[in-house]
Write a protein that holds these residues in place. Structure first.
Motif, PDB file in Angstrom:
ATOM      1  N   ARG A   9       1.298 -35.327 -24.923  1.00 45.60           N
ATOM      2  CA  ARG A   9       0.872 -34.678 -23.973  1.00 45.60           C
ATOM      3  C   ARG A   9       2.003 -33.918 -23.149  1.00 45.60           C
ATOM      4  NH1 ARG A   9       0.519 -36.661 -18.303  1.00 45.60           N
ATOM      5  NH2 ARG A   9       1.436 -38.809 -19.205  1.00 45.60           N
ATOM      6  N   TRP A  10       1.752 -32.913 -22.626  1.00 46.23           N
ATOM      7  CA  TRP A  10       2.676 -32.185 -21.528  1.00 46.23           C
ATOM      8  C   TRP A  10       1.732 -31.480 -20.673  1.00 46.23           C
ATOM      9  CZ3 TRP A  10       7.160 -32.918 -20.039  1.00 46.23           C
ATOM     10  CH2 TRP A  10       7.624 -31.996 -19.220  1.00 46.23           C
ATOM     11  N   LYS A  11       1.170 -32.431 -19.730  1.00 43.51           N
ATOM     12  CA  LYS A  11       0.083 -31.812 -18.833  1.00 43.51           C
ATOM     13  C   LYS A  11       0.056 -32.822 -17.724  1.00 43.51           C
ATOM     14  CE  LYS A  11      -4.665 -30.544 -18.446  1.00 43.51           C
ATOM     15  NZ  LYS A  11      -5.984 -30.393 -18.860  1.00 43.51           N
ATOM     16  N   TYR A  12       0.136 -32.603 -16.580  1.00 41.02           N
ATOM     17  CA  TYR A  12       0.128 -33.376 -15.438  1.00 41.02           C
ATOM     18  C   TYR A  12      -1.156 -34.357 -15.494  1.00 41.02           C
ATOM     19  CZ  TYR A  12       0.276 -35.480 -10.923  1.00 41.02           C
ATOM     20  OH  TYR A  12       0.557 -36.472  -9.668  1.00 41.02           O
ATOM     21  N   LYS A  13      -1.081 -35.690 -15.391  1.00 41.12           N
ATOM     22  CA  LYS A  13      -2.147 -36.624 -15.412  1.00 41.12           C
ATOM     23  C   LYS A  13      -2.664 -37.233 -14.145  1.00 41.12           C
ATOM     24  CE  LYS A  13      -3.579 -40.510 -18.225  1.00 41.12           C
ATOM     25  NZ  LYS A  13      -3.033 -41.387 -19.384  1.00 41.12           N
ATOM     26  N   SER A  14      -1.352 -37.653 -13.450  1.00 43.11           N
ATOM     27  CA  SER A  14      -1.559 -38.611 -12.453  1.00 43.11           C
ATOM     28  C   SER A  14      -0.077 -38.954 -11.848  1.00 43.11           C
ATOM     29  CB  SER A  14      -2.019 -39.807 -12.409  1.00 43.11           C
ATOM     30  OG  SER A  14      -1.414 -40.701 -13.264  1.00 43.11           O
ATOM     31  N   GLU A  15       0.295 -39.242 -10.676  1.00 46.02           N
ATOM     32  CA  GLU A  15       1.622 -39.972 -10.074  1.00 46.02           C
ATOM     33  C   GLU A  15       1.860 -40.747 -10.863  1.00 46.02           C
ATOM     34  OE1 GLU A  15       1.273 -41.048  -5.935  1.00 46.02           O
ATOM     35  OE2 GLU A  15       0.818 -39.023  -5.285  1.00 46.02           O
ATOM     36  N   PHE A  16       3.144 -41.006 -10.990  1.00 44.58           N
ATOM     37  CA  PHE A  16       3.849 -42.051 -11.820  1.00 44.58           C
ATOM     38  C   PHE A  16       3.511 -43.477 -11.253  1.00 44.58           C
ATOM     39  CE2 PHE A  16       6.725 -38.553 -13.487  1.00 44.58           C
ATOM     40  CZ  PHE A  16       6.510 -38.998 -15.068  1.00 44.58           C
ATOM     41  N   LYS A  17       3.424 -44.046 -12.199  1.00 46.85           N
ATOM     42  CA  LYS A  17       3.249 -45.775 -11.706  1.00 46.85           C
ATOM     43  C   LYS A  17       4.072 -46.698 -12.636  1.00 46.85           C
ATOM     44  CE  LYS A  17      -1.214 -46.220 -14.040  1.00 46.85           C
ATOM     45  NZ  LYS A  17      -2.736 -46.799 -13.917  1.00 46.85           N
ATOM     46  N   SER A  18       4.131 -47.851 -12.318  1.00 40.04           N
ATOM     47  CA  SER A  18       4.963 -48.931 -13.198  1.00 40.04           C
ATOM     48  C   SER A  18       3.985 -49.254 -14.264  1.00 40.04           C
ATOM     49  CB  SER A  18       5.305 -50.184 -12.413  1.00 40.04           C
ATOM     50  OG  SER A  18       5.842 -50.937 -13.105  1.00 40.04           O
ATOM     51  N   SER A  19       4.519 -49.394 -15.500  1.00 40.29           N
ATOM     52  CA  SER A  19       3.773 -49.684 -16.381  1.00 40.29           C
ATOM     53  C   SER A  19       4.124 -51.273 -16.909  1.00 40.29           C
ATOM     54  CB  SER A  19       4.178 -48.822 -17.981  1.00 40.29           C
ATOM     55  OG  SER A  19       3.844 -49.378 -19.184  1.00 40.29           O
ATOM     56  N   PRO A  20       3.074 -51.869 -17.714  1.00 37.60           N
ATOM     57  CA  PRO A  20       2.893 -53.415 -18.094  1.00 37.60           C
ATOM     58  C   PRO A  20       4.089 -53.383 -19.344  1.00 37.60           C
ATOM     59  CG  PRO A  20       0.938 -52.495 -18.392  1.00 37.60           C
ATOM     60  CD  PRO A  20       1.443 -51.472 -17.911  1.00 37.60           C
ATOM     61  N   HIS A  21       4.586 -52.465 -19.654  1.00 34.37           N
ATOM     62  CA  HIS A  21       5.502 -52.567 -20.943  1.00 34.37           C
ATOM     63  C   HIS A  21       6.792 -51.964 -20.714  1.00 34.37           C
ATOM     64  CE1 HIS A  21       1.052 -52.609 -22.428  1.00 34.37           C
ATOM     65  NE2 HIS A  21       1.077 -51.542 -21.960  1.00 34.37           N
ATOM     66  N   ILE A  22       7.803 -52.588 -21.637  1.00 37.22           N
ATOM     67  CA  ILE A  22       8.902 -51.714 -21.787  1.00 37.22           C
ATOM     68  C   ILE A  22       8.916 -51.390 -23.300  1.00 37.22           C
ATOM     69  CG2 ILE A  22       9.906 -53.028 -20.271  1.00 37.22           C
ATOM     70  CD1 ILE A  22      11.458 -54.628 -22.447  1.00 37.22           C
TER      71      ILE A  22
END
Length: 317
Positions: A114-127
């Motif tokens: 993917r190289w397309k704007y999806k949404s504002e960044f948010k914290s992920s439940p993963h590392i």
């Protein structure tokens, strides 16, 4: 600068009662609690609306902008994922962002398709999963293209769990394993005073993580455990946890030679290696901010991982 060991820093580590489930065991780790340093995690910063993570004005794969609107330093952990933007990313190195400041940070993409704007960044439940963090760290130390190693590792992860994401998103691989991971997480509880963990898979120690204090560690407990679970397959469910071996491994890690590496924020950063493994150490105001250690993989495993490397791509729009 080289420091010979970290015994002059608060490094007294207590190994608490092991916990185990099927082929995985953990040993909770505890150091002297440190609450004098007021530090904000990325997860909490997002929740409070005090942190912004954005693409650059001219977006590029391997750099993001972080703005810390808090009056306290902001902690981002090596391998920590943010989702959204033009692609999901992981932080390439632990960094402590100064209060009321904005800076660019080094990242790696974890969503190749993917190289397309999806949404504002948010914290992920993963590392990043254990193997991907290892691949990234080895690439950094051998001056190989980090991004291609990360993409290749995520490709191998998908094959190993027999899952395929439309955009090769690491987060979707984790989501596909949620039910299995929840079963393990119910057995691996945070204990009083815990601010670190040592992971054992099929009777073999894989690595450990230590963070500044129990409060900060609590934000990463499940993420760290899942990062090992997703790369593990049951081969030995009858092993005995050898705490003496774990204690010796930690002592050997402490006795490594720690060499300066580039710092990106308020932290002092070091890399180290010994005969068993390697890792990074981050210090702030003479306290252990984050300490990670990974057991070396065999040459056969390393050679296998190099067979399907993905060519690095730098995308700018």
């Amino acid at each position: 600068m080289i420091i010979s060991g970290i015994n002059e820093i608060n490094s007294g580590i207590e190994l608490l009662k092991p916990q185990s489930h099927e082929h995985v065991a953990i040993i909770p780790l505890k150091t002297e609690p440190n609450y004098k340093l007021d530090i904000l995690t990325l997860k909490k910063g997002f929740e409070l609306g005090l942190v912004e993570v954005k693409e650059l004005k001219e977006s590029t794969v391997n750099t993001l902008t972080v703005k810390n609107n808090s009056v306290t330093p902001l902690l981002l952990i090596d391998g920590e994922e943010v989702v959204g933007g033009d692609q999901n990313r992981i932080v390439n190195s632990t960094i402590l962002v100064a209060p009321k400041s904005e800076c660019n940070i080094s990242v790696s993409c974890t969503e190749h398709g993917r190289w397309k704007y999806k949404s504002e960044f948010k914290s992920s439940p993963h590392i990043a999963d254990y193997n991907t963090r290892m691949s990234k760290l080895m690439a950094e130390r051998s001056n190989k293209p980090v991004q291609s190693e990360v993409w290749s590792s995520i490709n191998r992860l998908e094959r190993s769990i027999e899952f395929s994401s439309d955009t090769q998103a690491m987060s979707e691989s984790y989501d596909s394993q949620r039910t299995n991971h929840e079963e393990f997480l119910k057995e691996f509880n945070i204990v009083d005073g815990q601010n670190g963990v040592l992971i054992i898979v099929n009777g073999e120690i894989k690595g450990f993580e230590i963070l500044l204090n129990p409060e900060i560690y609590s934000h990463f407990h499940e993420k760290i455990i899942k990062s090992y679970l997703i790369n593990s397959k049951a081969e030995n469910t009858t092993f005995t946890v050898n705490t003496n071996e774990a204690e010796l491994l930690i002592e050997n890690a402490k006795d490594s030679t720690f060499e300066d590496k580039k710092s990106n924020g308020l932290e002092k950063a070091y890399e180290f290696e010994n005969s068993d493994g390697f890792g990074n150490l981050y210090i702030y105001e003479d306290e252990i901010l984050h300490w990670s250690y990974f057991i070396k993989i065999s040459e056969d495993e390393e050679d296998e991982g190099l067979k399907d490397s993905v060519e690095p791509t730098e995308i700018i729009i």
